[in-house]
Design a protein around this motif. Structure first.
Motif, PDB file in Angstrom:
ATOM      1  N   ILE A 506       0.837  -1.203   0.000  1.00  0.00           N
ATOM      2  CA  ILE A 506       0.000   0.000   0.000  1.00  0.00           C
ATOM      3  C   ILE A 506       0.874   1.256   0.000  1.00  0.00           C
ATOM      4  N   SER A 510      -3.052   5.943  -0.934  1.00  0.00           N
ATOM      5  CA  SER A 510      -4.113   4.959  -0.730  1.00  0.00           C
ATOM      6  C   SER A 510      -4.410   4.783   0.757  1.00  0.00           C
ATOM      7  N   ARG A 513      -6.315   7.795   2.038  1.00  0.00           N
ATOM      8  CA  ARG A 513      -7.702   7.775   1.585  1.00  0.00           C
ATOM      9  C   ARG A 513      -8.562   6.865   2.475  1.00  0.00           C
ATOM     10  N   GLN A 514      -7.996   5.718   2.845  1.00  0.00           N
ATOM     11  CA  GLN A 514      -8.712   4.787   3.728  1.00  0.00           C
ATOM     12  C   GLN A 514      -8.915   5.405   5.118  1.00  0.00           C
TER      13      GLN A 514
END
Length: 559
Positions: A506, A510, A513-514
């Motif tokens: 990851i 990303s 964003r999570q």
């Protein structure tokens, strides 16, 4: 009978059936004059083998002997292979089952430090609003006047600070429901918390009695003339062993008759001995006790308010707003969780010793299997300081954010706290905000130290819970009571975090964003109503609060 007919005569004169087609390969080579197959140029052993095979094939016995032949062949083959050759089976660990957060931190840190898009997140964090209006405290007190008391109720509150708080509030509710006089609850000494504090050491006893004077009669001791009957020994008083979460009807049908007979009863232990669902009158008493009558004793209140002021002063750049984090990474919590981190053999020895010290034999019972990987996947492992830092940075809080850390003694703090301090150098604890003289009266009392943390967390702009338990549940409810029904609390999805922290591929964008999605979800869940079997101490709406419509507010504020 025909020479190739294999069926014996049955005594009938029915003609034999026509001869079956020749299926055996050996018959294609012809027969000798004697009718036997005798291949030329074969040894005696080979001829014998072929003879056996021909008999089996001719009589179709091969179908009966095939399994035996197969097993014999396998045994012969295995006998020719060394048993030292064992096939290697590689088990790939399930995603989320390993603690690999340090490796992820090392990978993401360059991008994290270079990210300048997360400025001033603390000032803009709560975006969701409740469309039907906000809520306000609604715990009206009675005008006073009591009928004659039915007797005295003496309870022993067990557990830590907030479990004892549950006992106190429930005792107030039961006493009011039974028209009984409540004796100031006695705090049971626990082997884990090891805090000998009494009620008056934690809470303002006079204020508690005064706040309830029109609703429940509260006294500090049972009259002498009643205790004469029991030789002034509380152990001689009848003790009710009440099941957890008993309904109020049980107290009316079972406890009240004994109370009327004895005039004093004892209930020990008393934590969680009253159902969460109760009539509105009982719920009102719980609300009144928890949110209005229970105020910390003056020494705790004074220092707690000083800590809040110091945090606000340091975060003046952000309007005095700061984050509070309840971190459960003390040795006993890590040991109880049975999770495995990156401490190696030393960690294993420490945890085994802590489990045996705190819960003798509980984790070593025959047949008990502990699966740390499954525990982590299910989101049951306490977050490490490093993981808390990663999560908060991903949620948009930058290095300059001020954080108050509510915690006991962090396990292996020299190592485990270093990454969190790297990510948030403005992190403070009560030890860092006070002098030794200020903190000395509280240091050897776990409940008093927890009360200081409770006060600072209560007034923070953001409260982050990492492991559950009574402390965050009470805080979420209390914060809802103070902040218009919104808990202003971040509750991370730890199952999702376990997968993300164990994902080496990851990237920072990303991951961020999570985390922003997780933060938004916590915001949207800030307003929640109490459902059946929910705790009123976590969900004060609607039992302890009244809804205020926005339209009505706007009309009242207009000229």
């Amino acid at each position: 009978m025909h020479p190739y007919n294999r069926l014996p005569s049955s005594g009938h004169t029915t003609p034999s059936p026509p001869q079956s087609p020749i299926r055996s390969p050996r018959l294609r080579h012809g027969r000798s004059k004697t009718g036997r197959f005798n291949p030329p140029g074969r040894s005696l052993l080979q001829r014998f083998t072929w003879h056996i095979l021909s008999v089996l094939i001719r009589r179709q016995g091969v179908f009966l002997f095939a399994p035996l032949l197969y097993i014999s062949g396998m045994l012969l083959y295995m006998g020719s292979v060394s048993f030292d050759v064992v096939p290697v089976i590689k088990h790939r660990p399930a995603p989320g089952s390993l603690y690999r957060s340090p490796q992820l931190y090392a990978k993401l840190r360059p991008e994290m430090d270079a990210d300048n898009t997360s400025t001033d997140a603390i000032s803009t964090i709560w975006k969701h609003s409740y469309k039907s209006g906000e809520w306000k405290p609604c715990t009206n007190r009675s005008s006073g006047g009591f009928p004659d008391s039915n007797g005295y109720i003496y309870v022993e509150a067990n557990g830590g600070l907030n479990q004892q708080r549950t006992s106190i509030c429930n005792a107030v509710a039961v006493a009011g429901y039974l028209n009984a006089t409540l004796v100031i609850p006695n705090f049971h000494y626990h082997s884990i918390w090891r805090d000998p504090s009494k009620f008056g050491d934690i809470y303002d006893e006079d204020y508690f009695i005064h706040a309830l004077e029109n609703d429940v009669q509260v006294v500090d001791k049972i009259p002498e003339y009643i205790m004469d009957r029991f030789d002034h020994n509380m152990s001689n008083v009848y003790n009710f062993r009440i099941k957890a979460f008993s309904p109020v009807q049980y107290y009316r049908d079972v406890v009240l008759p004994r109370l009327l007979e004895e005039k004093v009863i004892r209930i020990s232990p008393f934590a969680n001995r009253l159902s969460f669902d109760a009539p509105p009158a009982v719920q009102r008493l719980r609300c009144l006790a928890n949110y209005e009558a229970l105020r910390f004793a003056s020494p705790i209140l004074t220092l707690g308010e000083a800590l809040v002021a110091r945090m606000k002063e340091r975060s003046a750049k952000y309007g005095g707003k700061y984050i509070s984090v309840h971190l459960r990474f003390e040795e006993d919590m890590v040991a109880f969780s049975c999770c495995v981190f990156d401490g190696g053999e030393q960690e294993r020895e420490d945890m085994e010793a802590a489990r045996e010290r705190g819960w003798k034999g509980k984790f070593t019972k025959p047949g008990r299997v502990i699966r740390p990987g499954a525990i982590r996947i299910n989101g049951k492992c306490p977050l490490t300081p490093l993981e808390v830092g990663l999560m908060l940075r991903g949620m948009g809080f930058d290095k300059s954010t001020f954080i108050y850390l509510a915690s006991g003694n962090i396990y292996n703090s020299g190592k485990t706290m270093a990454p969190l301090l790297e990510m948030f150098p403005n992190l403070r604890t009560k030890n860092m905000l006070t002098s030794e003289e200020e903190l000395a009266p509280f240091k050897n009392y776990s409940s008093r130290m927890a009360a200081l943390d409770y006060t600072v967390c209560l007034h923070s702009e953001v409260f982050v819970t990492t492991q559950g338990g009574n402390f965050p549940h009470f805080l979420m409810g209390h914060r809802r009571y103070l902040y218009g029904g919104h808990s202003k609390t971040i509750r991370p999805d730890k199952r999702k975090l376990a997968l993300l922290f164990d994902n080496p591929s990851i990237g920072w964008k990303s991951f961020k964003r999570q985390m922003l999605s997780m933060r938004s979800h916590s915001d949207s869940k800030g307003f929640e109503m109490k459902r059946p079997n929910d705790s009123i101490y976590t969900f004060p709406c609607p039992d302890c609060m009244c809804r205020t419509n926005k339209t009505e507010d706007s009309k009242q504020s207009s000229p």
